[in-house]
Design a protein around this motif. Structure first.
Motif, PDB file in Angstrom:
ATOM      1  N   ARG A   1       0.656  -0.908   0.293  1.00  0.00           N
ATOM      2  CA  ARG A   1       0.052  -0.460  -0.138  1.00  0.00           C
ATOM      3  C   ARG A   1       0.903   1.638   0.210  1.00  0.00           C
ATOM      4  O   ARG A   1       0.535   2.234  -0.917  1.00  0.00           O
ATOM      5  CB  ARG A   1      -0.766  -0.434   1.388  1.00  0.00           C
ATOM      6  CG  ARG A   1      -2.015  -1.034   1.079  1.00  0.00           C
ATOM      7  CD  ARG A   1      -2.939  -0.661   2.278  1.00  0.00           C
ATOM      8  NE  ARG A   1      -2.803  -1.598   3.577  1.00  0.00           N
ATOM      9  CZ  ARG A   1      -3.004  -2.157   4.108  1.00  0.00           C
ATOM     10  NH1 ARG A   1      -3.214  -3.631   3.523  1.00  0.00           N
ATOM     11  NH2 ARG A   1      -1.702  -2.671   5.353  1.00  0.00           N
TER      12      ARG A   1
ATOM     13  N   ARG B   1       2.249   1.562  -3.353  1.00  0.00           N
ATOM     14  CA  ARG B   1       1.584   2.148  -4.604  1.00  0.00           C
ATOM     15  C   ARG B   1       0.972   4.100  -4.560  1.00  0.00           C
ATOM     16  O   ARG B   1       0.951   4.432  -4.906  1.00  0.00           O
ATOM     17  CB  ARG B   1       0.325   1.711  -3.790  1.00  0.00           C
ATOM     18  CG  ARG B   1       0.450  -0.073  -4.866  1.00  0.00           C
ATOM     19  CD  ARG B   1      -0.547  -1.464  -4.982  1.00  0.00           C
ATOM     20  NE  ARG B   1      -0.613  -2.120  -5.618  1.00  0.00           N
ATOM     21  CZ  ARG B   1      -0.800  -2.171  -6.788  1.00  0.00           C
ATOM     22  NH1 ARG B   1      -0.370  -0.910  -7.650  1.00  0.00           N
ATOM     23  NH2 ARG B   1      -0.416  -3.190  -7.242  1.00  0.00           N
TER      24      ARG B   1
ATOM     25  N   PRO C   1       5.092   4.840  -6.767  1.00  0.00           N
ATOM     26  CA  PRO C   1       4.365   4.169  -7.865  1.00  0.00           C
ATOM     27  C   PRO C   1       5.463   3.296  -8.409  1.00  0.00           C
ATOM     28  O   PRO C   1       5.302   2.564  -9.389  1.00  0.00           O
ATOM     29  CB  PRO C   1       3.655   4.540  -8.810  1.00  0.00           C
ATOM     30  CG  PRO C   1       3.349   6.231  -7.861  1.00  0.00           C
ATOM     31  CD  PRO C   1       4.457   5.996  -6.663  1.00  0.00           C
TER      32      PRO C   1
ATOM     33  N   ASP D   1      -2.005  -5.829 -11.997  1.00  0.00           N
ATOM     34  CA  ASP D   1      -2.579  -5.305 -10.476  1.00  0.00           C
ATOM     35  C   ASP D   1      -1.585  -6.465  -9.954  1.00  0.00           C
ATOM     36  O   ASP D   1      -0.975  -6.689  -8.574  1.00  0.00           O
ATOM     37  CB  ASP D   1      -3.887  -5.558 -10.249  1.00  0.00           C
ATOM     38  CG  ASP D   1      -4.243  -6.730 -10.675  1.00  0.00           C
ATOM     39  OD1 ASP D   1      -4.320  -6.897 -12.053  1.00  0.00           O
ATOM     40  OD2 ASP D   1      -5.793  -6.403 -10.265  1.00  0.00           O
TER      41      ASP D   1
ATOM     42  N   GLU E   1       2.185  -6.734 -10.331  1.00  0.00           N
ATOM     43  CA  GLU E   1       2.738  -5.651  -8.976  1.00  0.00           C
ATOM     44  C   GLU E   1       2.612  -6.022  -7.577  1.00  0.00           C
ATOM     45  O   GLU E   1       4.099  -5.772  -6.939  1.00  0.00           O
ATOM     46  CB  GLU E   1       2.459  -4.781  -9.642  1.00  0.00           C
ATOM     47  CG  GLU E   1       2.451  -4.509 -10.875  1.00  0.00           C
ATOM     48  CD  GLU E   1       1.761  -3.261 -12.039  1.00  0.00           C
ATOM     49  OE1 GLU E   1       1.862  -2.847 -13.372  1.00  0.00           O
ATOM     50  OE2 GLU E   1       0.861  -2.632 -11.463  1.00  0.00           O
ATOM     51  N   ASP E   2       1.082  -6.246  -7.290  1.00  0.00           N
ATOM     52  CA  ASP E   2       1.720  -7.180  -5.667  1.00  0.00           C
ATOM     53  C   ASP E   2       2.463  -8.006  -5.533  1.00  0.00           C
ATOM     54  O   ASP E   2       3.759  -7.861  -4.701  1.00  0.00           O
ATOM     55  CB  ASP E   2       0.323  -7.391  -5.382  1.00  0.00           C
ATOM     56  CG  ASP E   2      -0.935  -6.299  -5.754  1.00  0.00           C
ATOM     57  OD1 ASP E   2      -0.790  -5.021  -5.058  1.00  0.00           O
ATOM     58  OD2 ASP E   2      -1.925  -6.714  -5.084  1.00  0.00           O
TER      59      ASP E   2
END
Length: 298
Positions: free
Chosen positions: A9, A12, A16, A87, A90-91
């Motif tokens: 979190r 992000r 980023p 998504d 990338e996590d």
């Protein structure tokens, strides 16, 4: 894992740009190693709204639970990599679990299940250029062919363009082809050998070269006939997650010995096993994939 997810979190929110750096700097590997086999864990379901596992209609909608399961699966010996949308990739990059793994980026599809536009499968995620810039290893695209639906022409043109663009970048691309039709308003795939031979033949001819084209195919009855239709490398779909595990594993074992079959791409079957033990399910799959002895090609 709470600290890990807080890190995701924070990256992000505040950094980023670091996500692209992590993708480019990760340690990579050849797509196929000595045994020429691949086991990829699939997690591209959420981006197409397919969240159901068994009776739980939103099982894959819990991102933290899904990431927990993916981290376990990717840590298991014999797992070669991941198939996912940006998504999830990338996590997992931020979590640091994708080093020395093959990453197949899903180009996804606009044709969401149940939509009136379901067969209008435009690209909505990775492009060949984005995959190449990020240092990923594969692209993956769905190809559903309904001879009664005019949107199929646009899909064929789109996939042909993606094959050509990927080849120009020397980037392998997996096509997942089906002959499809609407039955009582629902799109169904024709899972017969004859239908798959037709779909494979159409898919293999798309683009200005097939040099970098792979296929991702379901295991169907008379799979020998399907594999006789192509010289392209093939990865098998994981199969219906509602089917019995023993039946699925037996189908993999039978198909993996056919010439040209290079491995398996499995998602819910391994990530959400009936007994809840992800590592055990993945270990079983890895043993099947990496112990199979291929037959001599004709």
């Amino acid at each position: 894992m709470s600290d890990t997810y807080e890190q995701i979190r924070q990256v992000r929110l505040h950094e980023p740009e670091r996500i692209g750096e992590l993708a480019r700097r990760r340690s990579t590997r050849p797509i196929a190693r000595d045994d020429g086999r691949l086991l990829l864990i699939a997690a591209d379901h959420p981006a197409r709204g397919a969240l159901r596992v068994g009776s739980d209609s939103t099982a894959m909608g819990d991102r933290y639970d899904l990431l927990d399961r993916l981290a376990i699966a990717l840590s298991c010996p014999g797992v070669d990599g991941l198939l996912a949308t940006p998504d999830i990739v990338e996590d997992l990059l931020i979590m640091g679990v994708l080093d020395d793994k093959v990453i197949a980026g899903s180009m996804n599809r606009a044709g969401l299940p149940g939509a009136v536009f379901e067969l209008d499968d435009r690209v909505t995620a990775y492009t060949p250029g984005a995959l190449s810039r990020s240092g990923l290893d594969f692209g993956k695209v769905l190809l559903r062919i309904d001879l009664q639906d005019p949107d199929t022409a646009r899909t064929l043109e789109t996939v042909g363009r993606l094959v050509s663009e990927s080849a120009a970048l020397q980037l392998p691309i997996m096509i997942e082809p089906f002959m499809s039709r609407r039955r009582n308003g629902v799109v169904v795939n024709e899972l017969t050998a004859d239908a798959m031979v037709q779909a494979v033949s159409i898919a293999a001819g798309l683009g200005d070269t097939s040099a970098y084209t792979w296929l991702k195919l379901p295991v169907v009855p008379d799979m020998e006939k399907v594999m006789a239709a192509t010289t392209l490398p093939v990865l098998l779909l994981g199969g219906d997650p509602d089917s019995g595990a023993d039946d699925i594993y037996r189908a993999w074992e039978d198909a993996l010995v056919l010439p040209g079959v290079r491995g398996v791409v499995a998602g819910r079957r391994l990530l959400y096993p009936e007994n809840g033990r992800v590592a055990d399910a993945v270990a079983t799959a890895a043993g099947i994939v990496h112990s199979a002895t291929p037959a001599v090609a004709r």
